[in-house]
Write a protein that holds these residues in place. Structure first.
Motif, PDB file in Angstrom:
ATOM      1  N   ALA A  73     -65.282 -49.602  12.715  1.00 16.30           N
ATOM      2  CA  ALA A  73     -64.768 -48.248  12.487  1.00 16.30           C
ATOM      3  C   ALA A  73     -63.250 -48.232  12.644  1.00 16.30           C
ATOM      4  N   VAL A  74     -62.633 -47.324  11.912  1.00 16.70           N
ATOM      5  CA  VAL A  74     -61.192 -47.116  11.997  1.00 16.70           C
ATOM      6  C   VAL A  74     -60.966 -45.817  12.768  1.00 16.70           C
ATOM      7  N   TRP A  75     -60.143 -45.888  13.799  1.00 17.94           N
ATOM      8  CA  TRP A  75     -59.847 -44.693  14.587  1.00 17.94           C
ATOM      9  C   TRP A  75     -58.797 -43.847  13.880  1.00 17.94           C
ATOM     10  N   VAL A  76     -59.102 -42.569  13.668  1.00 15.68           N
ATOM     11  CA  VAL A  76     -58.127 -41.641  13.079  1.00 15.68           C
ATOM     12  C   VAL A  76     -57.825 -40.476  14.012  1.00 15.68           C
ATOM     13  N   GLY A  77     -58.634 -40.325  15.053  1.00  6.77           N
ATOM     14  CA  GLY A  77     -58.376 -39.281  16.039  1.00  6.77           C
ATOM     15  C   GLY A  77     -58.739 -37.890  15.560  1.00  6.77           C
ATOM     16  N   THR A  89     -53.294 -45.876   5.024  1.00 12.26           N
ATOM     17  CA  THR A  89     -54.379 -46.791   5.386  1.00 12.26           C
ATOM     18  C   THR A  89     -55.471 -46.830   4.323  1.00 12.26           C
ATOM     19  N   ILE A  90     -55.735 -45.678   3.711  1.00  7.62           N
ATOM     20  CA  ILE A  90     -56.802 -45.566   2.705  1.00  7.62           C
ATOM     21  C   ILE A  90     -56.199 -45.011   1.411  1.00  7.62           C
ATOM     22  N   GLN A  95     -62.709 -44.033  -2.101  1.00  8.73           N
ATOM     23  CA  GLN A  95     -63.293 -44.889  -1.066  1.00  8.73           C
ATOM     24  C   GLN A  95     -64.448 -44.147  -0.381  1.00  8.73           C
ATOM     25  N   PRO A  96     -65.659 -44.720  -0.351  1.00 10.64           N
ATOM     26  CA  PRO A  96     -66.749 -44.064   0.396  1.00 10.64           C
ATOM     27  C   PRO A  96     -66.440 -44.059   1.897  1.00 10.64           C
ATOM     28  N   ILE A  97     -66.482 -42.865   2.492  1.00  8.79           N
ATOM     29  CA  ILE A  97     -66.111 -42.668   3.896  1.00  8.79           C
ATOM     30  C   ILE A  97     -67.235 -41.933   4.618  1.00  8.79           C
ATOM     31  N   ILE A  98     -67.544 -42.408   5.828  1.00  9.53           N
ATOM     32  CA  ILE A  98     -68.417 -41.658   6.731  1.00  9.53           C
ATOM     33  C   ILE A  98     -67.603 -41.364   7.980  1.00  9.53           C
ATOM     34  N   GLU A 112     -63.083 -32.167   6.279  1.00  7.65           N
ATOM     35  CA  GLU A 112     -62.458 -31.114   5.472  1.00  7.65           C
ATOM     36  C   GLU A 112     -60.995 -31.449   5.179  1.00  7.65           C
ATOM     37  N   LYS A 113     -60.291 -31.991   6.165  1.00  9.21           N
ATOM     38  CA  LYS A 113     -58.894 -32.387   5.953  1.00  9.21           C
ATOM     39  C   LYS A 113     -58.807 -33.518   4.931  1.00  9.21           C
ATOM     40  N   LEU A 114     -59.733 -34.472   5.020  1.00  7.18           N
ATOM     41  CA  LEU A 114     -59.752 -35.576   4.049  1.00  7.18           C
ATOM     42  C   LEU A 114     -60.004 -35.052   2.640  1.00  7.18           C
TER      43      LEU A 114
END
Length: 168
Positions: A73-77, A89-90, A95-98, A112-114
């Protein structure tokens, strides 16, 4: 028993049976139905596609991530979510994101921000890391070693974590 007592007893029995029906529901689902809008579709533990291309984004605070997170996992906070850093970073918006957090509330907000940033394939992990661990999923510490510890956020929300060692 007079008619009034009979009616009161009958009503009480109906109310008790209705309340027992509600007790059978999943507590995490109840919380998500209360706090979330459903703006980001859910991914469920048992139905996550087996694709190496899926990127898991941890939307909890750094201290929570360091105790336990999903593999790779990538930490985004959350409080310090940095849109520019995510865009760097992305770069691929398809890109499929969970996204995930403790149970799925904070992650919906980050999802929602993404979405506003233009990402098109976002899912929210239903029940977050708590449900993941409750259902036998592996979690990893800051050394990328499997751990039984899970940051439980606080004592109130920690009641939803039934497996592993709770860390506060």
């Amino acid at each position: 028993m007079n008619l009034i007592n009979y009616k009161l007893t009958f009503c009480l029995l109906i109310l008790l049976s209705i309340s027992k029906i509600g007790l059978g529901q999943d507590d995490i689902s109840k919380v998500l139905n209360t706090w979330n809008k459903g703006s980001i579709p859910y991914a469920y533990f048992n139905n996550i596609p087996e694709a190496d291309s899926i990127l898991f984004l941890d939307t909890r605070e750094k201290e929570e991530f360091d105790i336990s997170h999903l593999k790779n996992a990538v930490w985004v906070g959350y409080k310090n979510f940095d849109e520019e850093k995510v865009l760097q970073t992305i770069p691929e918006k398809s890109q499929p994101i969970i996204v995930y957090c403790s149970i799925g509330v904070r992650s919906e907000n980050i999802g929602e921000k993404l979405k506003k940033l233009g990402y098109t394939k976002i899912l929210n992990l239903h029940g977050g890391i708590f449900d993941w661990k409750n259902k036998g999923g592996a979690v990893f510490n800051d050394k990328e070693v499997v751990t039984d510890s899970v940051h439980a956020f606080n004592k109130h929300w920690g009641k939803l974590l039934h497996e592993g060692v709770k860390v506060y």
